[in-house]
Design a protein around this motif. Structure first.
Motif, mmCIF file in Angstrom:
data_model
loop_
_atom_site.group_PDB
_atom_site.id
_atom_site.type_symbol
_atom_site.label_atom_id
_atom_site.label_comp_id
_atom_site.label_asym_id
_atom_site.label_seq_id
_atom_site.Cartn_x
_atom_site.Cartn_y
_atom_site.Cartn_z
ATOM 1 N N THR A 42 -3.704 5.081 -13.381
ATOM 2 C CA THR A 42 -5.234 5.039 -13.069
ATOM 3 C C THR A 42 -5.496 6.356 -12.033
ATOM 4 O O THR A 42 -6.703 6.866 -11.732
ATOM 5 N N LEU A 43 -4.402 6.693 -11.413
ATOM 6 C CA LEU A 43 -4.328 7.761 -10.380
ATOM 7 C C LEU A 43 -4.123 9.317 -11.047
ATOM 8 O O LEU A 43 -3.533 9.175 -11.962
ATOM 9 N N ARG A 44 -5.069 10.244 -10.640
ATOM 10 C CA ARG A 44 -4.929 11.476 -11.378
ATOM 11 C C ARG A 44 -4.560 12.633 -10.156
ATOM 12 O O ARG A 44 -4.672 12.370 -9.075
ATOM 13 N N LEU A 52 4.657 8.571 -14.608
ATOM 14 C CA LEU A 52 3.936 9.942 -14.690
ATOM 15 C C LEU A 52 3.779 10.286 -16.063
ATOM 16 O O LEU A 52 4.634 9.982 -16.836
ATOM 17 N N ALA A 53 2.497 10.800 -16.488
ATOM 18 C CA ALA A 53 2.277 11.412 -17.662
ATOM 19 C C ALA A 53 1.113 12.507 -17.542
ATOM 20 O O ALA A 53 0.548 12.229 -16.912
ATOM 21 N N THR A 103 0.779 -1.067 0.147
ATOM 22 C CA THR A 103 0.168 0.022 0.036
ATOM 23 C C THR A 103 0.773 1.231 -0.018
ATOM 24 O O THR A 103 2.084 1.129 0.314
ATOM 25 N N GLY A 104 0.369 2.456 0.022
ATOM 26 C CA GLY A 104 0.940 3.635 -0.098
ATOM 27 C C GLY A 104 0.214 5.083 -0.218
ATOM 28 O O GLY A 104 -1.111 4.965 -0.119
ATOM 29 N N SER A 105 1.018 5.885 -0.346
ATOM 30 C CA SER A 105 0.134 7.020 -0.863
ATOM 31 C C SER A 105 1.083 8.095 -1.862
ATOM 32 O O SER A 105 2.143 7.747 -1.719
ATOM 33 N N ILE A 106 0.212 8.949 -2.557
ATOM 34 C CA ILE A 106 0.966 10.042 -3.306
ATOM 35 C C ILE A 106 0.290 11.163 -2.834
ATOM 36 O O ILE A 106 -0.656 11.354 -2.454
ATOM 37 N N LEU A 148 -1.674 15.218 -14.194
ATOM 38 C CA LEU A 148 -0.541 14.102 -14.172
ATOM 39 C C LEU A 148 -1.597 12.847 -14.040
ATOM 40 O O LEU A 148 -2.465 12.854 -13.336
ATOM 41 N N ALA A 149 -1.404 11.852 -14.908
ATOM 42 C CA ALA A 149 -1.672 10.387 -14.667
ATOM 43 C C ALA A 149 -0.454 9.794 -14.070
ATOM 44 O O ALA A 149 0.548 9.796 -14.597
ATOM 45 N N VAL A 150 -1.088 8.790 -13.209
ATOM 46 C CA VAL A 150 0.095 8.302 -12.258
ATOM 47 C C VAL A 150 -0.125 6.783 -12.449
ATOM 48 O O VAL A 150 -1.215 6.368 -11.910
ATOM 49 N N GLY A 151 0.910 5.790 -12.578
ATOM 50 C CA GLY A 151 0.851 4.566 -12.636
ATOM 51 C C GLY A 151 1.793 3.995 -11.425
ATOM 52 O O GLY A 151 2.886 4.675 -11.434
ATOM 53 N N ILE A 152 1.302 3.096 -10.706
ATOM 54 C CA ILE A 152 2.198 2.736 -9.594
ATOM 55 C C ILE A 152 2.585 1.302 -9.460
ATOM 56 O O ILE A 152 1.382 0.300 -9.777
ATOM 57 N N SER A 153 3.554 0.732 -9.522
ATOM 58 C CA SER A 153 3.974 -0.625 -9.260
ATOM 59 C C SER A 153 5.015 -1.090 -8.531
ATOM 60 O O SER A 153 5.757 -0.428 -8.015
ATOM 61 N N ALA A 154 5.344 -2.503 -8.625
ATOM 62 C CA ALA A 154 6.377 -2.763 -7.772
ATOM 63 C C ALA A 154 6.890 -4.377 -8.229
ATOM 64 O O ALA A 154 5.823 -5.195 -8.830
#
Length: 182
Positions: A179-181, A67-68, A19-22, A144-150
């Motif tokens: 999927t995050l904006r 980031l995009a 989990t986490g946060s931006i 910004l559109a943000v993708g997060i992965s690991a």
């Protein structure tokens, strides 16, 4: 405003939670990951005294974000290794023209591991956080559109974690996984 996130494994995985946060304020971007479970059973690159920019970090345990601008093809990929090594890339389109982003010349992040407070016998929490000034890359009010992965390495192989897995194979570069904006 801080947005929490949860990453999901592509297939079966060890008993972990990721989990986490931006958050973003102008060109300041912050991301924090929390990996919970039996961390000692994972393959974690050891912390280095002098971490540096390295390629191919995704071949071992590595925390990533993308980031995009939502309507533009170019995007950036950031890789953060538990060793302290890092990289930032720029791509012109989906998996096209990968090159190191030279406008980012260091990524300094904080890492810590500690027992789970609620149930120490249940494992540990590995925490990684980064505060990044995006001034070299974006304007202060650019969406910004943000993708997060690991990528999490276990003794039996690699597991792939992301906000979503829209295809039959793991692919962190797909724009429909950003999927995050912000």
């Amino acid at each position: 405003m801080t947005q929490p996130f949860r990453l999901y494994p592509f297939a079966t995985s060890p008993d972990l939670q990721l989990t986490g946060s931006i958050a973003r304020a102008g060109t300041n971007f912050a991301i924090a990951y929390q990996l919970q479970g039996d961390i000692d059973k994972l393959v974690m690159p050891p912390a280095k005294d002098h971490p540096s920019r390295r390629d191919r970090l995704w071949e071992h345990t590595c925390f990533e974000f993308f980031l995009a601008s939502p309507k533009a093809k170019p995007y950036w990929e950031f890789n953060l290794s538990p060793s302290g090594d890092w990289n930032a890339y720029h791509l012109t389109d989906y998996r096209q023209n990968l090159r190191q982003e030279e406008r980012i010349n260091t990524l300094s992040f904080v890492m810590a591991q500690f027992p789970l407070e609620a149930a120490p016998s249940a494992g540990q929490t590995y925490h990684l956080s980064l505060d990044l000034d995006l001034t070299p890359l974006i304007a202060p009010h650019q969406p910004l559109a943000v993708g997060i992965s690991a990528v999490v390495e276990t003794p039996s192989g690699i597991t792939y974690w992301a906000l979503t897995h829209p295809e039959p194979q793991p692919d962190f570069h797909r724009r429909d996984s950003f999927t995050l904006r912000l």
